[in-house]
Structures are given as structure tokens and as C-alpha cells.
Enzyme design. Structure first.
Site, PDB file in Angstrom:
ATOM      1  N   ARG A  82      43.037  45.884  37.207  1.00  0.00           N
ATOM      2  CA  ARG A  82      43.153  45.214  38.505  1.00  0.00           C
ATOM      3  C   ARG A  82      44.535  45.478  39.106  1.00  0.00           C
ATOM      4  NH1 ARG A  82      41.586  39.033  38.471  1.00  0.00           N
ATOM      5  NH2 ARG A  82      43.660  38.847  37.575  1.00  0.00           N
ATOM      6  N   LYS A 184      45.675  41.467  43.986  1.00  0.00           N
ATOM      7  CA  LYS A 184      46.567  40.355  43.639  1.00  0.00           C
ATOM      8  C   LYS A 184      47.969  40.673  44.165  1.00  0.00           C
ATOM      9  CE  LYS A 184      46.736  37.187  39.722  1.00  0.00           C
ATOM     10  NZ  LYS A 184      46.446  35.997  40.512  1.00  0.00           N
ATOM     11  N   GLU A 220      36.741  31.577  48.029  1.00  0.00           N
ATOM     12  CA  GLU A 220      37.394  31.108  46.806  1.00  0.00           C
ATOM     13  C   GLU A 220      38.478  30.108  47.172  1.00  0.00           C
ATOM     14  OE1 GLU A 220      39.687  34.024  44.641  1.00  0.00           O
ATOM     15  OE2 GLU A 220      40.037  35.217  46.427  1.00  0.00           O
TER      16      GLU A 220
HETATM   17  N1  PLP Z   1      41.311  34.120  42.705  1.00  0.00           N
HETATM   18  C1  PLP Z   1      42.618  34.115  42.969  1.00  0.00           C
HETATM   19  C2  PLP Z   1      43.039  34.105  44.385  1.00  0.00           C
HETATM   20  C3  PLP Z   1      43.547  34.107  41.912  1.00  0.00           C
HETATM   21  O1  PLP Z   1      44.852  34.091  42.166  1.00  0.00           O
HETATM   22  C4  PLP Z   1      43.080  34.109  40.582  1.00  0.00           C
HETATM   23  C5  PLP Z   1      44.011  34.131  39.473  1.00  0.00           C
HETATM   24  O2  PLP Z   1      44.297  35.124  38.884  1.00  0.00           O
HETATM   25  C6  PLP Z   1      41.702  34.119  40.360  1.00  0.00           C
HETATM   26  C7  PLP Z   1      40.844  34.133  41.431  1.00  0.00           C
HETATM   27  C8  PLP Z   1      41.157  34.134  38.988  1.00  0.00           C
HETATM   28  O3  PLP Z   1      41.241  35.392  38.386  1.00  0.00           O
HETATM   29  P1  PLP Z   1      41.329  35.559  36.828  1.00  0.00           P
HETATM   30  O4  PLP Z   1      40.120  34.920  36.266  1.00  0.00           O
HETATM   31  O5  PLP Z   1      41.318  37.027  36.621  1.00  0.00           O
HETATM   32  O6  PLP Z   1      42.574  34.909  36.400  1.00  0.00           O
HETATM   33  C1  COI Z   2      46.120  32.979  37.476  1.00  0.00           C
HETATM   34  O1  COI Z   2      45.164  32.247  37.252  1.00  0.00           O
HETATM   35  O2  COI Z   2      46.588  33.742  36.614  1.00  0.00           O
HETATM   36  C2  COI Z   2      46.761  33.027  38.774  1.00  0.00           C
HETATM   37  O3  COI Z   2      47.457  33.968  39.027  1.00  0.00           O
HETATM   38  C3  COI Z   2      46.565  31.935  39.720  1.00  0.00           C
HETATM   39  C4  COI Z   2      47.835  31.393  40.245  1.00  0.00           C
HETATM   40  C5  COI Z   2      47.497  30.524  41.385  1.00  0.00           C
HETATM   41  C6  COI Z   2      48.602  30.656  39.208  1.00  0.00           C
END
Ligand code: PLP
Ligand code: COI
Length: 341
Positions: A82, A184, A220
């Protein structure tokens, strides 16, 4: 390594300086060898690309202590992939996947004393990130970059742990159609700050963002994807090109189908459907699965049948199975667990 003297069970989601962090610099078209340092400060030029035009991306994953005492991380290969997509979208150099995984591993190992013990309810949050470091004044990508990884022990993202939260449908958008919502990038979070503070001022824990094109579909929150459960027990997650492809959400869909025998689908979810769901949760590395008890859509209040006291039963099963896999209580699918120590 001896554990640090930390009150693990009372940690919130905050920054605590740990002993080591990883740094590698990109210059003249190549990454240097990189390595660990004890210096937590970053010194960059006043005109650095990151400071002027927000050229920065990041990742988030966790290290866990398993029941049998190992330190592991969860699917770091997907974070590396990612981050590669994020880098390409912001015209940044890619930090190679194998090196990303190795940098995470080295940083966690060096900070093993900060990895919370099994059963403490805390974990070690790992934050890889990269930013443009040389002076840039015309709008263009930087030529030099720094990639870093730091760690910090954390507790639950939302105060109150796994108690259901109340969210509101936001009038602000998080991402533009065809914008950067699916990567991200720090800029996505900067533009959510007013919306989240406004939500807090109005008494809500989080925002539910809608699709920026039609504002009829669920996207989201600022830091997690949604997961819904229908009244007949099917798991549904919103599909959209402008949300972050959550590794937790993708893992939960697999867990729902392959471990729990549930039907699970990723599809467009309309705001009009919200009243029909039995359970709702926010899923992500930081959020794990945080249950939602109430969704306020302007004058309409949608109270999820699972209520404000505890997680819904399907959400709970998903939560227990996923955290069971992460902490070594339940056998993981091949390749999901990276043993660090
Ligand atoms: N959506 C957003 C905007 C996020 O910042 C995060 C955090 O990483 C997620 C979703 C969840 O992603 P993940 O499950 O890969 O941590
Ligand atoms: C994560 O879940 O790793 C994120 O980056 C989300 C953030 C809002 C802390």
C-alpha cells in the site's frame, strides 16, 4: 529483552518515545543503506517539500506478543504494497517491499522492551512514513526523501475501549472523486481535522463520510473502514475507489467467510440502508473493530439494534477471531503472521 516499566493496561492511543527508530535517505536517485538511530528528531530545510506541499505518506501496523511469548506483526507485506501505491500517486520513490519489511522487523526488535505483554490489551503501534526533504518552491516533487519507522506502545483508539460509539453523517467530504482517498497520504488527514474537531464539539465520536460524488453512499471514517452486519447475519463492507483499502477489513472478510462460515460481501452501501443493519463497526489497525451504537444523520437517529452497551454478536465473533489470529491463539492463514522474535 526486559520489558519497560509501563502501565500497559491504561495506555491510550498516544505517542511515547521508544529507544530506536529506522532511517533511510533517498538522494541522487537511490536509497542509502539505512539503519537504526536513537535520535527521534528530524532536521530538514525550511523549504522542504513536505513542509510546503505536504508531500508525505505513511503506514500503520502493529506488533503483538503472542500467547507463547513471540513478538509478531500482522501482514506487513500488505502495508509495504500500500505504501508503494501511495508513493507512486504522490510522485515519490518506492521504498522496496523487502526493505520495508526488514526495517519494521529491525525497529520492533530494537524496541522489544516496549512491546506490551500478552493479555495486557495493549500493542506496539508501528508507523513507517516518508517525506520530501529537500527545498522545493515551485510546485513539483522533491528530489530527496527520508523514510522512517518509529514505534509507540498503544491502547484502544477510542476512549472507553470497545464500548459502542456514536457517529454522525458528515457534511464535509474526506476525499475528492478521483482524488487521493485510496492512498495513505498525510494530506487526507490534514483535511479531516476540522471535521473531526467539529464532530467532537457537537458530541460525536467520529464522522461517517459519504461518497464525494453523489453523497448517497457510505465511505469510511477519518481513520477506519466500515463493517456492517445485516439482520440475517451477512457481513457487508462498502466498496469505493475513494476509501483506503484497509488491511483489517480485507482480513475480516476472509475471516468471516473462511473461519466463521458467514456470507460476506464488498458492495456499495447506501445511506438509506443504514436503518436496516443489525450491527456496525469501524475496522482498522488502530480501531481494531470499534463498535458503533448510533449513527446520527442530521435530524434522523439510527440506533443499531446491537445497542450502546456492547458489541453486536457477529462483530464480537469477528473481533475475537481476528485478535485470536494476531495473538497466536488461533491458527493464522499462511503468510499472515510475521514472526519477529
Ligand atoms: N481508513 C483510513 C482512512 C485509515 O487511516 C485507516 C488506517 O490505516 C484505515 C482505513 C484502516 O486500514 P488498516 O486496516 O490497513 O489499518
Ligand atoms: C491506523 O489504523 O493505522 C491508522 O493509520 C489510523 C490513524 C487514524 C491512527
Amino acid at each position: 529483552m526486559e520489558k519497560k516499566n509501563i502501565d500497559w493496561s491504561n495506555l491510550g492511543f498516544g505517542y511515547m518515545k521508544t529507544d530506536y527508530r529506522y532511517v533511510s535517505n533517498f538522494k541522487d536517485g537511490a536509497w542509502d543503506e539505512g539503519g537504526l538511530t536513537t535520535d527521534e528528531t528530524v532536521v530538514i530545510n525550511e523549504c522542504a517539500g513536505v513542509l510546503q506541499y505536504a508531500q508525505t505518506i505513511f503506514e500503520g501496523l502493529k506488533a503483538y506478543t503472542t500467547e507463547d511469548g513471540h513478538i509478531v506483526s500482522f501482514r506487513p507485506d500488505l502495508n509495504a504494497e500500500r505504501m508503494e501505491n501511495s508513493a507512486k500517486r504522490l510522485e515519490m520513490p518506492v521504498f522496496p517491499k523487502e526493505r520495508f519489511i526488514e526495517a519494521v522487523r529491525e525497529t520492533v526488535k530494537a524496541n522489544a522492551g516496549y512491546v506490551p505483554p500478552f493479555g495486557s490489551g495493549a500493542t506496539l503501534y508501528i508507523r513507517p512514513y516518508m517525506f520530501g526533504s529537500n527545498p522545493v518552491i515551485g510546485v513539483k516533487p522533491a528530489d530527496e526523501y527520508q523514510f522512517r519507522v518509529f514505534t509507540t506502545p498503544v491502547g484502544p483508539y477510542f476512549k472507553g475501549g470497545v464500548k459502542p460509539i456514536t457517529i454522525r453523517v458528515s457534511d464535509f467530504d474526506r476525499a475528492a472523486p478521483h482524488g487521493t482517498g485510496n492512498i495513505k497520504a498525510g494530506l487526507n488527514y490534514a483535511m479531516s481535522l476540522y471535521a473531526i474537531m467539529d464532530a467532537h464539539r457537537q458530541g460525536f465520536d467520529e464522522n461517517m463520510y459519504l461518497d464525494p460524488g453523489t453523497r448517497t453512499k457510505v465511505e469510511e471514517t477519518g481513520g477506519a473502514n466500515f463493517l456492517f452486519v445485516t439482520k440475517d447475519g451477512k457481513v457487508v463492507t462498502p466498496k469505493s475507489d475513494s476509501i483506503l483499502p484497509s488491511i483489517t477489513r480485507r482480513s475480516l472478510i476472509y475471516v468471516a467467510k473462511e473461519y466463521l462460515g458467514l456470507e460476506a460481501e464488498e458492495r456499495e452501501v447506501y445511506v438509506d440502508e443504514l436503518k436496516d443493519f443489525a450491527e456496525c463497526g469501524l475496522c482498522g489497525t488502530a480501531a481494531v473493530i470499534s463498535p458503533v451504537g448510533k449513527i446520527v444523520d442530521h435530524s434522523k437517529e439510527i440506533c443499531l439494534p446491537s445497542g450502546m452497551a456492547e458489541m453486536g454478536p457477529v462483530t464480537k465473533k469477528l473481533y475475537d477471531t481476528l485478535t485470536g489470529i494476531q495473538m497466536g491463539r488461533i491458527e493464522a492463514p499462511k503468510g499472515w503472521i510475521e514472526v519477529i522474535e
